[in-house]
Write a protein that holds these residues in place. Structure first.
Motif, PDB file in Angstrom:
ATOM      1  N   SER A 124      -3.010   3.208   1.914  1.00 42.71           N
ATOM      2  CA  SER A 124      -4.424   2.966   2.164  1.00 42.71           C
ATOM      3  C   SER A 124      -4.836   3.583   3.487  1.00 42.71           C
ATOM      4  O   SER A 124      -4.018   3.740   4.404  1.00 42.71           O
ATOM      5  CB  SER A 124      -4.727   1.459   2.197  1.00 42.71           C
ATOM      6  OG  SER A 124      -4.368   0.838   0.977  1.00 42.71           O
TER       7      SER A 124
ATOM      8  N   TYR B 130      -3.460   4.510   8.612  1.00 45.67           N
ATOM      9  CA  TYR B 130      -2.826   4.664   7.296  1.00 45.67           C
ATOM     10  C   TYR B 130      -1.678   3.664   7.185  1.00 45.67           C
ATOM     11  O   TYR B 130      -0.853   3.524   8.096  1.00 45.67           O
ATOM     12  CB  TYR B 130      -2.306   6.091   7.122  1.00 45.67           C
ATOM     13  CG  TYR B 130      -3.397   7.135   7.235  1.00 45.67           C
ATOM     14  CD1 TYR B 130      -4.191   7.461   6.132  1.00 45.67           C
ATOM     15  CD2 TYR B 130      -3.632   7.793   8.439  1.00 45.67           C
ATOM     16  CE1 TYR B 130      -5.203   8.411   6.233  1.00 45.67           C
ATOM     17  CE2 TYR B 130      -4.632   8.745   8.555  1.00 45.67           C
ATOM     18  CZ  TYR B 130      -5.415   9.056   7.449  1.00 45.67           C
ATOM     19  OH  TYR B 130      -6.429   9.985   7.554  1.00 45.67           O
TER      20      TYR B 130
ATOM     21  N   ARG C 167     -11.958  -0.382   4.451  1.00 47.42           N
ATOM     22  CA  ARG C 167     -11.073   0.483   3.676  1.00 47.42           C
ATOM     23  C   ARG C 167     -11.836   1.723   3.210  1.00 47.42           C
ATOM     24  O   ARG C 167     -12.923   1.624   2.645  1.00 47.42           O
ATOM     25  CB  ARG C 167     -10.500  -0.265   2.472  1.00 47.42           C
ATOM     26  CG  ARG C 167      -9.527   0.599   1.661  1.00 47.42           C
ATOM     27  CD  ARG C 167      -8.996  -0.119   0.445  1.00 47.42           C
ATOM     28  NE  ARG C 167      -8.160  -1.255   0.802  1.00 47.42           N
ATOM     29  CZ  ARG C 167      -7.444  -1.947  -0.090  1.00 47.42           C
ATOM     30  NH1 ARG C 167      -7.485  -1.620  -1.380  1.00 47.42           N
ATOM     31  NH2 ARG C 167      -6.711  -2.969   0.298  1.00 47.42           N
TER      32      ARG C 167
ATOM     33  N   THR D  30      -7.808   2.980   6.465  1.00 39.31           N
ATOM     34  CA  THR D  30      -8.769   2.008   6.980  1.00 39.31           C
ATOM     35  C   THR D  30      -9.359   2.553   8.276  1.00 39.31           C
ATOM     36  O   THR D  30      -8.628   3.121   9.100  1.00 39.31           O
ATOM     37  CB  THR D  30      -8.086   0.657   7.258  1.00 39.31           C
ATOM     38  OG1 THR D  30      -7.396   0.216   6.082  1.00 39.31           O
ATOM     39  CG2 THR D  30      -9.081  -0.391   7.686  1.00 39.31           C
TER      40      THR D  30
ATOM     41  N   ILE E  18      -4.350  -4.666   2.825  1.00 36.75           N
ATOM     42  CA  ILE E  18      -3.914  -3.303   2.509  1.00 36.75           C
ATOM     43  C   ILE E  18      -3.206  -3.219   1.157  1.00 36.75           C
ATOM     44  O   ILE E  18      -2.875  -2.122   0.702  1.00 36.75           O
ATOM     45  CB  ILE E  18      -2.976  -2.748   3.597  1.00 36.75           C
ATOM     46  CG1 ILE E  18      -1.677  -3.580   3.656  1.00 36.75           C
ATOM     47  CG2 ILE E  18      -3.665  -2.721   4.947  1.00 36.75           C
ATOM     48  CD1 ILE E  18      -0.568  -2.948   4.445  1.00 36.75           C
ATOM     49  N   GLY E  19      -2.935  -4.358   0.522  1.00 36.63           N
ATOM     50  CA  GLY E  19      -2.229  -4.363  -0.762  1.00 36.63           C
ATOM     51  C   GLY E  19      -1.274  -5.523  -0.857  1.00 36.63           C
ATOM     52  O   GLY E  19      -1.509  -6.601  -0.303  1.00 36.63           O
TER      53      GLY E  19
ATOM     54  N   TRP F 160     -10.021   4.535   1.478  1.00 34.55           N
ATOM     55  CA  TRP F 160      -9.452   4.864   0.177  1.00 34.55           C
ATOM     56  C   TRP F 160      -8.099   4.181   0.030  1.00 34.55           C
ATOM     57  O   TRP F 160      -7.503   3.715   1.013  1.00 34.55           O
ATOM     58  CB  TRP F 160      -9.334   6.367  -0.054  1.00 34.55           C
ATOM     59  CG  TRP F 160      -8.575   7.168   0.986  1.00 34.55           C
ATOM     60  CD1 TRP F 160      -9.117   7.934   1.983  1.00 34.55           C
ATOM     61  CD2 TRP F 160      -7.134   7.296   1.126  1.00 34.55           C
ATOM     62  NE1 TRP F 160      -8.115   8.514   2.746  1.00 34.55           N
ATOM     63  CE2 TRP F 160      -6.899   8.150   2.221  1.00 34.55           C
ATOM     64  CE3 TRP F 160      -6.034   6.774   0.430  1.00 34.55           C
ATOM     65  CZ2 TRP F 160      -5.618   8.485   2.645  1.00 34.55           C
ATOM     66  CZ3 TRP F 160      -4.746   7.104   0.843  1.00 34.55           C
ATOM     67  CH2 TRP F 160      -4.555   7.959   1.936  1.00 34.55           C
ATOM     68  N   SER F 161      -7.615   4.143  -1.213  1.00 33.69           N
ATOM     69  CA  SER F 161      -6.318   3.554  -1.533  1.00 33.69           C
ATOM     70  C   SER F 161      -5.747   4.279  -2.740  1.00 33.69           C
ATOM     71  O   SER F 161      -6.485   4.564  -3.689  1.00 33.69           O
ATOM     72  CB  SER F 161      -6.452   2.056  -1.821  1.00 33.69           C
ATOM     73  OG  SER F 161      -5.208   1.483  -2.118  1.00 33.69           O
TER      74      SER F 161
ATOM     75  N   THR G 269       1.665   1.494  -2.372  1.00 34.06           N
ATOM     76  CA  THR G 269       0.246   1.813  -2.317  1.00 34.06           C
ATOM     77  C   THR G 269      -0.120   2.185  -0.884  1.00 34.06           C
ATOM     78  O   THR G 269       0.097   1.396   0.043  1.00 34.06           O
ATOM     79  CB  THR G 269      -0.615   0.637  -2.784  1.00 34.06           C
ATOM     80  OG1 THR G 269      -0.380   0.405  -4.168  1.00 34.06           O
ATOM     81  CG2 THR G 269      -2.094   0.928  -2.587  1.00 34.06           C
TER      82      THR G 269
END
Length: 465
Positions: free
Chosen positions: A150, A141, A158, A152, A119-120, A160-161, A148
């Motif tokens: 995201s 989310y 994923r 999923t 996720i980052g 969007w981010s 950040t």
């Protein structure tokens, strides 16, 4: 007999006689005082007459520890009546709802990890993941340690981010934040002092409100408003459509608080705001009229946490009662309408307590999973959890964190930084099973659609079903 001899100096003789007579006079006073004291002592030495009647042994009541043990045995013997299992599709807030009253979510008795995805950024020396995952509309989310957000899907892909770092800032400068869902929007607070509304399908920004303070506590959405308590002791009610401020509540400032911090609990009529000064404020949800103030004070002696005044446990509204705790040794139950205290327990707590049936479950400030009686605060049992990260005396500085509990599938689930997901029996507190979390947990679990989600310290989202 006093004899005075003739002398050439009669003046000196007179002075000698006067001195001699004065000495006799003082000796007489001292002798009288000594004789008086001797008489007084002689009088005290006389024995009082013995009282007549039978002699009884001194009766000593039970000790405090014995009373506590008896109460615990009585509470532990009371059956735990858990609420019915809910087939919930969403988990829109920290603890699942705006009131922080958790559902009994559906989950397999023996889940297994089915996927994980990045996720980052994970935890670092400067930044920490503080946002728990939320679920709505088939998407999970998350927020990493550098702001950040995201989305999923339930297959681990994923969608969007988006990086919420302002253009004039660096990502590493703003850690901490929280998430909530409502009004077909995702609401995020950041360590940069902003509240951002995002489109849930694309992550596009809808509006941003500057708090001018660290806003790391998770937001709460209810009926067209976003509620939050910033870390500078100012509470906000923001219009969810426009991002404009509807009203504010000012709390007492504090010089010490926790990263992230507790969120606001909201129901149909009330909003309960926690502040870093240990102050809890109850207001009408609509206009923000202050109804009562309460303080969660008290500390466990001999601990450094006793110096922190913050509230560490998100307030939970269950019926007409509010439950919350500080990090240093006190948990309270308050009347929702008046703020009057109903009971106090000498344990602190982190995260969100689980209120289920007649019981309340929480992780105490000394790392013990604890079951209390919901109505009295009496402790039924406590189960030791791993505490220090090192057993060596010189390295007993860092402790393990245990996130949760969450009630799902008839079991209490805890996600821990020691790399384990644990399940406990709510009735006895016995450990039922463990599952591995690579890198250790960074958030409490969230459960929806029969799947348990947890974020790891490595910046991974893990799914168990």
């Amino acid at each position: 007999m006093l004899t005075i001899w003739p002398t050439a100096n009669n003046k000196q003789a007179d002075q000698a006689v006067a001195t001699y007579l004065d000495g006799l006079k003082k000796l007489g006073h001292r002798t009288g005082l000594i004789l008086g004291l001797a008489g007084l002592l002689a009088a005290c030495a006389e024995q009082d007459p013995a009282l007549v009647g039978p002699r009884e042994e001194v009766r000593i009541g039970p000790s405090k520890d014995a009373i506590i043990a008896e109460q615990a045995a009585q509470v532990a013997a009371t059956p735990v009546r858990l609420p019915s299992v809910t087939q919930n599709a969403n988990w829109t807030h920290r603890a699942g709802s705006a009131s922080h009253l958790m559902p009994h979510a559906a989950l397999s008795k023996t889940p297994a990890q089915v996927w994980s995805t990045r996720i980052g950024d994970g935890d670092s020396r400067r930044n920490r993941i503080t946002a728990e995952p939320i679920i709505a509309g088939g998407l999970i989310y998350t927020m990493d340690s550098t702001s950040t957000v995201s989305a999923t899907n339930t297959a681990g892909e994923r969608i969007w981010s988006v990086d919420l770092t302002p253009s004039i800032e660096r990502a590493a400068q703003g850690g901490g934040g929280g998430l909530a869902f409502g009004n077909d929007m995702v609401f995020a607070t950041t360590g940069f002092g902003e509240v951002v509304a995002l489109d849930p399908a694309s992550g596009g920004e809808i509006w941003t409100q500057d708090l001018d303070a660290f806003g790391g506590a998770a937001p709460t959405y209810f009926d067209g408003r976003v509620y939050l308590a910033a870390r500078d002791s100012i509470a906000w009610a923001i219009n969810a459509d426009s991002g404009r401020i509807d009203w504010q509540v000012i709390g007492t400032p504090s010089g010490s608080n926790l990263l992230g911090g507790p969120g606001v609990a909201v129901n149909d009529t009330m909003a309960v705001f926690p502040f870093p000064s240990a102050e809890l404020v109850g207001t009408f949800r609509q206009g923000g009229v202050r109804l009562w103030n309460a303080a969660v004070l008290g500390s466990r002696k001999g601990t450094a946490l006793g110096q922190i005044s913050d509230i560490a446990s998100d307030p939970v509204i269950a019926g007409e009662t509010v439950y919350t705790a500080n990090p240093s040794g006190r948990m309270v139950a308050l009347d929702l309408r008046t703020g009057e205290r109903r009971w106090t327990a000498n344990i602190g707590a982190y995260g969100v307590p689980v209120v289920a049936g007649t019981a309340l479950f929480a992780v105490s400030d000394d790392n013990k999973l604890t079951r209390l009686d919901r109505d009295t605060g009496a402790i039924a049992w406590q189960r030791e959890l791993p505490f220090f990260t090192s057993d060596r005396d010189r390295r007993k500085r860092a402790i393990f964190a245990h996130y949760g509990p969450v009630l799902a599938g008839g079991q209490l689930w805890l996600a821990s930084t020691d790399g384990l997901l644990r399940a406990f029996d709510p009735a006895s507190g016995s450990l039922v099973q463990t599952l591995p979390i690579q890198g250790g947990a960074a958030s409490a679990p969230a459960v929806a659609g029969g799947t348990l989600y947890v974020v790891s310290k490595r910046g991974q989202l893990l799914a168990f079903r």
